[in-house]
Every structure is written in structure tokens, then in C-alpha cells.
Enzyme design. Structure first.
Site, PDB file in Angstrom:
ATOM      1  CB  SER A  92      42.246 -31.125 -18.996  1.00  0.00           C
ATOM      2  OG  SER A  92      43.021 -30.164 -18.267  1.00  0.00           O
ATOM      3  CG  ASP A 149      43.574 -54.537  -7.999  1.00  0.00           C
ATOM      4  OD1 ASP A 149      44.703 -54.778  -7.622  1.00  0.00           O
ATOM      5  OD2 ASP A 149      43.117 -55.484  -8.716  1.00  0.00           O
TER       6      ASP A 149
END
Length: 144
Positions: free
Chosen positions: A64, A82
């Protein structure tokens, strides 16, 4: 509890740590000092490669405070790693676009990740009507 094999490409970065009770996102750090000018793109090495368990993937997003602290945004908005990207040289990177001149130092926390199970197989059933009540707007606000 799952065990994930991890290879570090740098002795300078802090080792990954899962802090129970604080967050289920894990911080990733820059493994190389990068100087960027406004508008410039760079793949910032994160200094790690992992062997994710079969059926899992990692979602990588900025912290953030990344934009506030470094003036960079993630070029692909959300990165996906992945379990097939697990080779000895498959280092993770953060694709950054500089919105202002900036320097990212080794060990700066610039992004975070979490491990997720793959989405289950889904069948889409076409219909002319849906059962739920209309909310009448956009997103969670219900307002246009």
C-alpha cells in the site's frame, strides 16, 4: 501447513517471513538497486525463486505504501506466478513504471504476495434472468 522450497539470488535481502496474526501477505524486497527516471520501465529483481505446491499460484501486488514511498506502479497491476515457474533460474521480478524520478535500494519492501489455490473448474450456465435482487448501480456502493 504447506512447505515451499525457496532459492535466494541475493545474500543482501532479508529472508521471507510469514508473520502469523499480522497479515497473510508476505513482503518481497528489491534485490538490486534501481534508479529510474519518470516514465521509465524496469523489471526489479526480487531475489527469490520458489517451488510452489501443485495446484497453487502466487498473487503479487504492490504494498500500500509503494507508490507513496517510491513513485512506482506495477505495470501489470497484479502479477501471477503459477507452479510451473519453478526452475532454478526462475527469479521473480516486479515490473515497475516510474511516475517520478526515484531510487529503489536493495532490501526495500516494494511488493507483497500470497499463495492461493487454483480456481476450481467452472461451468457457465446461460440464463435470461438471475435470481438475486438488483442493486441498481456500480460495485459495492450501489450508486451510479
Amino acid at each position: 501447513m504447506k512447505t515451499i522450497k525457496i532459492k535466494y539470488f541475493s545474500e543482501e535481502i532479508e529472508r521471507l517471513a510469514y508473520i502469523a496474526g499480522k497479515s497473510d501477505w508476505i513482503d518481497l524486497r528489491a534485490a538490486k538497486e534501481i534508479t529510474l527516471t519518470r516514465g521509465e520501465f524496469a523489471l526489479i529483481p526480487l531475489g527469490v525463486a520458489m517451488e510452489l505446491p501443485k495446484g497453487y499460484e502466487a498473487h503479487v501486488i504492490p504494498r500500500s505504501s509503494t507508490y507513496k514511498n517510491f513513485g512506482i506502479i506495477q505495470a501489470n497491476s497484479c502479477g501471477l506466478v503459477d507452479e510451473s515457474y519453478c526452475g532454478n533460474n526462475d527469479q521473480w521480478f516486479f515490473p515497475a513504471i516510474a511516475m517520478r524520478d526515484t531510487v529503489i535500494h536493495v532490501n526495500d519492501r516494494i511488493c507483497q504476495f500470497r499463495i492461493m489455490k487454483h480456481q476450481p473448474e467452472i461451468i457457465f450456465e446461460e440464463t435470461q434472468t438471475l435470481d438475486a435482487e438488483d442493486r441498481g448501480g456500480f460495485g459495492s456502493t450501489g450508486r451510479q
